[in-house]
Write a protein that holds these residues in place. Sequence first.
Motif, PDB file in Angstrom:
ATOM      1  N   LEU A 153       0.685  -1.234   0.383  1.00 40.82           N
ATOM      2  CA  LEU A 153       0.267   0.213   0.071  1.00 40.82           C
ATOM      3  C   LEU A 153       0.874   0.961  -0.015  1.00 40.82           C
ATOM      4  CD1 LEU A 153      -2.321  -0.930   2.170  1.00 40.82           C
ATOM      5  CD2 LEU A 153      -3.161  -0.682  -0.121  1.00 40.82           C
ATOM      6  N   ASN A 154       1.875   1.053   0.750  1.00 35.78           N
ATOM      7  CA  ASN A 154       2.782   2.436   0.574  1.00 35.78           C
ATOM      8  C   ASN A 154       3.375   2.819  -0.580  1.00 35.78           C
ATOM      9  OD1 ASN A 154       3.046   4.189   4.206  1.00 35.78           O
ATOM     10  ND2 ASN A 154       2.774   1.214   3.927  1.00 35.78           N
ATOM     11  N   VAL A 155       3.751   1.223  -1.427  1.00 43.80           N
ATOM     12  CA  VAL A 155       4.504   1.372  -2.775  1.00 43.80           C
ATOM     13  C   VAL A 155       3.777   2.600  -3.244  1.00 43.80           C
ATOM     14  CG1 VAL A 155       5.737   0.626  -4.017  1.00 43.80           C
ATOM     15  CG2 VAL A 155       6.646  -0.052  -1.721  1.00 43.80           C
ATOM     16  N   PHE A 156       2.336   1.496  -3.467  1.00 42.30           N
ATOM     17  CA  PHE A 156       1.195   2.611  -4.093  1.00 42.30           C
ATOM     18  C   PHE A 156       0.523   3.373  -4.414  1.00 42.30           C
ATOM     19  CE2 PHE A 156      -3.572   2.473  -5.315  1.00 42.30           C
ATOM     20  CZ  PHE A 156      -3.003   2.377  -6.732  1.00 42.30           C
ATOM     21  N   LEU A 157       0.595   4.191  -3.527  1.00 39.74           N
ATOM     22  CA  LEU A 157       0.389   5.786  -2.607  1.00 39.74           C
ATOM     23  C   LEU A 157       1.852   6.255  -2.623  1.00 39.74           C
ATOM     24  CD1 LEU A 157      -1.353   4.828   0.491  1.00 39.74           C
ATOM     25  CD2 LEU A 157      -2.052   5.690  -1.422  1.00 39.74           C
ATOM     26  N   GLY A 158       3.067   5.835  -2.625  1.00 42.04           N
ATOM     27  CA  GLY A 158       4.414   6.378  -3.291  1.00 42.04           C
ATOM     28  C   GLY A 158       5.639   6.636  -2.030  1.00 42.04           C
ATOM     29  N   VAL A 159       6.371   6.404  -2.217  1.00 43.45           N
ATOM     30  CA  VAL A 159       7.395   6.689  -0.848  1.00 43.45           C
ATOM     31  C   VAL A 159       8.955   6.953  -1.686  1.00 43.45           C
ATOM     32  CG1 VAL A 159       6.767   4.712   0.541  1.00 43.45           C
ATOM     33  CG2 VAL A 159       8.042   3.973  -1.220  1.00 43.45           C
ATOM     34  N   ARG A 160       9.956   7.400  -0.739  1.00 44.46           N
ATOM     35  CA  ARG A 160      11.046   7.122  -1.892  1.00 44.46           C
ATOM     36  C   ARG A 160      12.029   6.404  -2.173  1.00 44.46           C
ATOM     37  NH1 ARG A 160      14.995  12.351  -0.682  1.00 44.46           N
ATOM     38  NH2 ARG A 160      14.160  12.944   1.499  1.00 44.46           N
ATOM     39  N   ASN A 161      11.934   5.785  -1.604  1.00 44.04           N
ATOM     40  CA  ASN A 161      12.514   4.224  -1.982  1.00 44.04           C
ATOM     41  C   ASN A 161      11.072   3.194  -2.051  1.00 44.04           C
ATOM     42  OD1 ASN A 161      15.652   4.503  -2.105  1.00 44.04           O
ATOM     43  ND2 ASN A 161      15.264   4.846   0.543  1.00 44.04           N
ATOM     44  N   LEU A 162      11.668   2.638  -4.104  1.00 40.80           N
ATOM     45  CA  LEU A 162      10.756   1.831  -4.222  1.00 40.80           C
ATOM     46  C   LEU A 162      11.220   0.175  -4.490  1.00 40.80           C
ATOM     47  CD1 LEU A 162       8.811   4.176  -6.949  1.00 40.80           C
ATOM     48  CD2 LEU A 162       8.495   3.441  -4.853  1.00 40.80           C
ATOM     49  N   ALA A 163      11.837   0.566  -4.028  1.00 45.47           N
ATOM     50  CA  ALA A 163      12.693  -1.428  -3.865  1.00 45.47           C
ATOM     51  C   ALA A 163      12.786  -1.841  -5.461  1.00 45.47           C
ATOM     52  CB  ALA A 163      12.561  -1.708  -2.861  1.00 45.47           C
ATOM     53  N   GLU A 164      12.420  -1.417  -6.030  1.00 41.72           N
ATOM     54  CA  GLU A 164      11.819  -1.654  -7.469  1.00 41.72           C
ATOM     55  C   GLU A 164      13.417  -2.615  -8.719  1.00 41.72           C
ATOM     56  OE1 GLU A 164      12.829   1.262  -6.987  1.00 41.72           O
ATOM     57  OE2 GLU A 164      13.735   2.730  -8.610  1.00 41.72           O
ATOM     58  N   SER A 165      14.488  -2.206  -7.789  1.00 41.54           N
ATOM     59  CA  SER A 165      15.837  -2.990  -7.771  1.00 41.54           C
ATOM     60  C   SER A 165      15.240  -5.291  -7.555  1.00 41.54           C
ATOM     61  CB  SER A 165      17.276  -2.972  -7.524  1.00 41.54           C
ATOM     62  OG  SER A 165      16.720  -2.877  -6.398  1.00 41.54           O
ATOM     63  N   LEU A 167      12.473  -6.055  -8.505  1.00 44.00           N
ATOM     64  CA  LEU A 167      11.613  -7.056  -9.100  1.00 44.00           C
ATOM     65  C   LEU A 167      12.594  -7.661 -10.189  1.00 44.00           C
ATOM     66  CD1 LEU A 167       9.057  -4.274  -9.791  1.00 44.00           C
ATOM     67  CD2 LEU A 167       7.929  -6.650  -8.417  1.00 44.00           C
ATOM     68  N   PRO A 168      12.148  -8.507 -10.428  1.00 46.15           N
ATOM     69  CA  PRO A 168      12.889  -9.328 -11.279  1.00 46.15           C
ATOM     70  C   PRO A 168      12.503  -8.422 -12.801  1.00 46.15           C
ATOM     71  CG  PRO A 168      11.228 -10.950 -11.035  1.00 46.15           C
ATOM     72  CD  PRO A 168      11.629 -10.193 -10.176  1.00 46.15           C
ATOM     73  N   ASP A 169      13.325  -8.959 -14.299  1.00 49.11           N
ATOM     74  CA  ASP A 169      12.944  -8.749 -15.705  1.00 49.11           C
ATOM     75  C   ASP A 169      11.963  -8.810 -15.714  1.00 49.11           C
ATOM     76  OD1 ASP A 169      15.480  -7.081 -15.777  1.00 49.11           O
ATOM     77  OD2 ASP A 169      15.704  -9.073 -17.305  1.00 49.11           O
ATOM     78  N   HIS A 170      10.818 -10.147 -15.533  1.00 48.78           N
ATOM     79  CA  HIS A 170       9.304 -10.176 -16.113  1.00 48.78           C
ATOM     80  C   HIS A 170       8.392  -9.660 -15.243  1.00 48.78           C
ATOM     81  CE1 HIS A 170      10.796 -13.131 -12.910  1.00 48.78           C
ATOM     82  NE2 HIS A 170      10.010 -13.553 -13.084  1.00 48.78           N
ATOM     83  N   LEU A 171       9.056  -8.696 -14.162  1.00 51.84           N
ATOM     84  CA  LEU A 171       8.171  -8.559 -13.394  1.00 51.84           C
ATOM     85  C   LEU A 171       7.836  -7.247 -13.304  1.00 51.84           C
ATOM     86  CD1 LEU A 171       7.471 -10.423 -10.129  1.00 51.84           C
ATOM     87  CD2 LEU A 171       6.180 -11.141 -12.996  1.00 51.84           C
ATOM     88  N   ARG A 172       9.031  -6.701 -14.092  1.00 50.77           N
ATOM     89  CA  ARG A 172       9.110  -4.757 -14.440  1.00 50.77           C
ATOM     90  C   ARG A 172       7.975  -4.410 -14.575  1.00 50.77           C
ATOM     91  NH1 ARG A 172      13.252  -3.166 -12.132  1.00 50.77           N
ATOM     92  NH2 ARG A 172      15.289  -5.104 -12.166  1.00 50.77           N
ATOM     93  N   ARG A 252      20.897 -11.143 -11.277  1.00 54.27           N
ATOM     94  CA  ARG A 252      20.625 -10.062 -12.224  1.00 54.27           C
ATOM     95  C   ARG A 252      21.253  -9.048 -13.220  1.00 54.27           C
ATOM     96  NH1 ARG A 252      14.541  -8.521  -7.983  1.00 54.27           N
ATOM     97  NH2 ARG A 252      14.135 -10.698  -7.383  1.00 54.27           N
ATOM     98  N   LYS A 253      22.639  -9.462 -12.381  1.00 55.69           N
ATOM     99  CA  LYS A 253      22.900  -8.234 -13.719  1.00 55.69           C
ATOM    100  C   LYS A 253      23.576  -8.432 -15.126  1.00 55.69           C
ATOM    101  CE  LYS A 253      26.184  -7.368  -9.466  1.00 55.69           C
ATOM    102  NZ  LYS A 253      27.521  -6.570  -8.819  1.00 55.69           N
ATOM    103  N   GLN A 254      23.413  -8.045 -15.821  1.00 57.34           N
ATOM    104  CA  GLN A 254      24.070  -8.922 -16.968  1.00 57.34           C
ATOM    105  C   GLN A 254      25.456  -8.982 -17.481  1.00 57.34           C
ATOM    106  OE1 GLN A 254      21.957  -8.974 -19.394  1.00 57.34           O
ATOM    107  NE2 GLN A 254      19.747  -9.296 -18.126  1.00 57.34           N
ATOM    108  N   PRO A 255      25.827 -10.071 -18.161  1.00 59.60           N
ATOM    109  CA  PRO A 255      27.668 -10.343 -18.581  1.00 59.60           C
ATOM    110  C   PRO A 255      28.082  -9.113 -19.405  1.00 59.60           C
ATOM    111  CG  PRO A 255      26.328 -12.019 -19.545  1.00 59.60           C
ATOM    112  CD  PRO A 255      25.054 -11.098 -19.048  1.00 59.60           C
ATOM    113  N   SER A 256      29.613  -8.870 -18.904  1.00 61.22           N
ATOM    114  CA  SER A 256      29.023  -8.035 -20.230  1.00 61.22           C
ATOM    115  C   SER A 256      29.964  -8.427 -21.323  1.00 61.22           C
ATOM    116  CB  SER A 256      30.941  -7.198 -19.436  1.00 61.22           C
ATOM    117  OG  SER A 256      31.751  -8.701 -19.096  1.00 61.22           O
ATOM    118  N   ALA A 257      30.038  -7.145 -21.922  1.00 61.67           N
ATOM    119  CA  ALA A 257      29.902  -7.313 -23.565  1.00 61.67           C
ATOM    120  C   ALA A 257      31.596  -8.051 -24.269  1.00 61.67           C
ATOM    121  CB  ALA A 257      29.876  -6.183 -24.383  1.00 61.67           C
TER     122      ALA A 257
END
Length: 260
Positions: A153-165, A167-172, A252-257
Amino acid sequence: MMEHGLPALFTLFLWWFSTGVILYLDGLRRETFRWTMLGATTLLLVALAGLHAVAWDTTARGAYLGFVFGLLAWAWIETAFLTGLVTGPRRSACPPGARGWVRLRAAIAAVLWHELAIMAGAAAIALASWGGSNRIGLWTFLAFWAMRQSAKLNVFLGVRNLAESFLPDHLRYLESFFRRRRMNALLPLSVLAGGLAVVQLAQVALAPGATPHEVAGYSLLASLVALGVLEHIFMVMPVPADALWRWGLASRKQPSAPVP
């Protein structure tokens, strides 16, 4: 004070370690998720059987085991969500410009199956420990549920730190339901309610006539809720919440080229 300090350290370690393991597994390739869910489901069945076995164990050992089994049951909920197995009927971003009821309805649709799974899990745990006097496992699961609902609920209403990291890519697409703000009106109430719960649980654990089961069990619960309150405080702190679990997010880190 060791009878209270050890449960606190035990809770802190399990909370930190189990969160990191779940984040690591859910950041792997999607073809590994079947094995992840097989393992998580096996642990869930072990937890339900264990909760039934310790339902009448009112020793300190019974309190610890009930806590661990309740945590394992919640771990299945989190793993199923982050793998994308149990989310909701809506698997797309929030409609652009959606506000009010339209935004809320879309957000509920995005996590509806997850919420129903939590209810089913709580019912299964209640049935597994039905008639027993050791309810620490059920209270552990319900404490996780209350803290997670408040965080959503707090993330939905709005906070400073969303901890979006986390979320894996398929839930972005779920990021579209988050809102970044310095504060919202619910957050202070969430922290206050959590703080009061910690005080009440600690009072039971510290009561002069408390049994070893009550001392261990309610110290574990008080520590768990205190960590939930700390998570809420991190939401408005200028500190990244993922700093504690960099090792879990490493998958979740992408391998470097490659260098030519």
